[in-house]
Design a protein around this motif. Sequence first.
Motif, PDB file in Angstrom:
ATOM      1  N   ARG A  42       0.819  -1.208   0.000  1.00 28.95           N
ATOM      2  CA  ARG A  42       0.000   0.000   0.000  1.00 28.95           C
ATOM      3  C   ARG A  42       0.857   1.263   0.000  1.00 28.95           C
ATOM      4  O   ARG A  42       0.505   2.254  -0.623  1.00 28.95           O
ATOM      5  N   VAL A  45       0.490   7.022   1.922  1.00 29.92           N
ATOM      6  CA  VAL A  45      -0.502   7.747   1.124  1.00 29.92           C
ATOM      7  C   VAL A  45       0.059   9.074   0.633  1.00 29.92           C
ATOM      8  O   VAL A  45      -0.103   9.452  -0.535  1.00 29.92           O
ATOM      9  N   ALA A  48       2.329   8.453  -2.163  1.00 26.78           N
ATOM     10  CA  ALA A  48       1.599   8.085  -3.376  1.00 26.78           C
ATOM     11  C   ALA A  48       1.002   9.321  -4.048  1.00 26.78           C
ATOM     12  O   ALA A  48       1.022   9.432  -5.282  1.00 26.78           O
ATOM     13  N   GLY A  52       1.799  10.799  -7.804  1.00 27.30           N
ATOM     14  CA  GLY A  52       0.760  11.108  -8.777  1.00 27.30           C
ATOM     15  C   GLY A  52       0.860  12.529  -9.303  1.00 27.30           C
ATOM     16  O   GLY A  52       0.743  12.776 -10.515  1.00 27.30           O
ATOM     17  N   PRO A 133       4.300   3.386  -5.257  1.00 29.12           N
ATOM     18  CA  PRO A 133       2.852   3.566  -5.051  1.00 29.12           C
ATOM     19  C   PRO A 133       2.427   4.926  -5.587  1.00 29.12           C
ATOM     20  O   PRO A 133       3.084   5.950  -5.327  1.00 29.12           O
ATOM     21  N   THR A 134       1.351   4.938  -6.369  1.00 34.06           N
ATOM     22  CA  THR A 134       0.955   6.149  -7.086  1.00 34.06           C
ATOM     23  C   THR A 134      -0.528   6.393  -6.907  1.00 34.06           C
ATOM     24  O   THR A 134      -1.352   5.491  -7.124  1.00 34.06           O
ATOM     25  N   CYS A 135      -0.866   7.608  -6.542  1.00 30.87           N
ATOM     26  CA  CYS A 135      -2.273   7.996  -6.404  1.00 30.87           C
ATOM     27  C   CYS A 135      -2.871   8.214  -7.784  1.00 30.87           C
ATOM     28  O   CYS A 135      -2.337   9.012  -8.572  1.00 30.87           O
ATOM     29  N   ASN A 174      -5.775  -2.385  -3.220  1.00 29.68           N
ATOM     30  CA  ASN A 174      -4.813  -1.294  -3.099  1.00 29.68           C
ATOM     31  C   ASN A 174      -5.123  -0.264  -4.168  1.00 29.68           C
ATOM     32  O   ASN A 174      -4.828  -0.464  -5.343  1.00 29.68           O
ATOM     33  N   GLN A 175      -5.705   0.838  -3.765  1.00 27.09           N
ATOM     34  CA  GLN A 175      -6.113   1.858  -4.720  1.00 27.09           C
ATOM     35  C   GLN A 175      -4.943   2.704  -5.211  1.00 27.09           C
ATOM     36  O   GLN A 175      -5.123   3.527  -6.111  1.00 27.09           O
ATOM     37  N   TYR A 176      -3.759   2.493  -4.645  1.00 29.12           N
ATOM     38  CA  TYR A 176      -2.585   3.267  -5.056  1.00 29.12           C
ATOM     39  C   TYR A 176      -1.637   2.444  -5.927  1.00 29.12           C
ATOM     40  O   TYR A 176      -0.486   2.813  -6.115  1.00 29.12           O
TER      41      TYR A 176
END
Length: 318
Positions: A42, A45, A48, A52, A133-135, A174-176
């Motif tokens: 994950r 945040v 991430a 993005g 990890p990327t938003c 995992n939304q990222y």
Amino acid sequence: MQHTETPGTEAAAPAPRLRWWTELPLILLVYGFYSAGRLLARGDVSGAVDHGLTILRFEKALYLNFEHPLNRLFTREAWIGIPADFWYASLHYVVTPAVLVWLFRSRAVRYRAARTWLMTSTLIGLIGFTLLPTCPPRLLDASHGFVDTMAQYSSYGWWGGAASAPRGMGDMTNQYAAMPSLHVGWALWCGVMLWRFGGSRLTKTAAVAYPLITTIVVMGTANHYFLDAVAGAAVMGVGLLLAPVVMRTADRVKARFVPSAAPVAADSSAAGSPIVSAGCQTSAGERIPRQRESRFEDGAEPGASPKDAGDGAPAAAR
């Protein structure tokens, strides 16, 4: 009539055929490993989000910002946005396995290389999710001008506001994990398979349309940046280059740890001799090389027939 075999031809063993009951657990294992790793990776945040925004700024500097106009179109036109959400949430679960099954059943010779390419690329993508990890655009602050179409049209499908996960299961994804886009990577793999091995004009049209539409969909739904799609294609390229190495390594490991039946080979002492049975002559009706010898030892005399006397022996006196 005497038959002879070319030395060494009987030593070649046919290649083992792949079976669905071994392939299916392997595919499920790799996909389960991918899903678990994607869930665990994950990341932070805030990191991430920074990644993005960095991608977004880089795209704007290169005038590659295709996401905003597509997202506005999908948001404004429900007749485009709703099918696009279904496309994003569903087809990679349907088309990719369908192409695998099609290759397994009708292009068995090509199947193993194609499957290895797909799996290798998927695991490389997992490394990308872990390290970067990327938003996605849809989770950025609203001031950046993106609308989450999956949330906007969630009442039309089974998904909720958490990407394409079913309602109430958003915490299980995992939304990222946006960089690279394996939606695009898998679609590209399907397109290559359809183009190479599909014989009709329809399959070749689908080979071009499927990855192209998928690339538009992932940007229009605000699930990926354009560079995510580029990275997805790049991951597939690296996987294609590594697939032969992976197959050779798997073959060496299998040869070392999995015992195989030894092929039946011809006796090396008889390989260069034109006489059958390593120097023991046989005639018609004799099944084993030493049959004549055993007859003589029992006190039987050789007959007068030249046939029984063997090749090259003088005929018996009359």
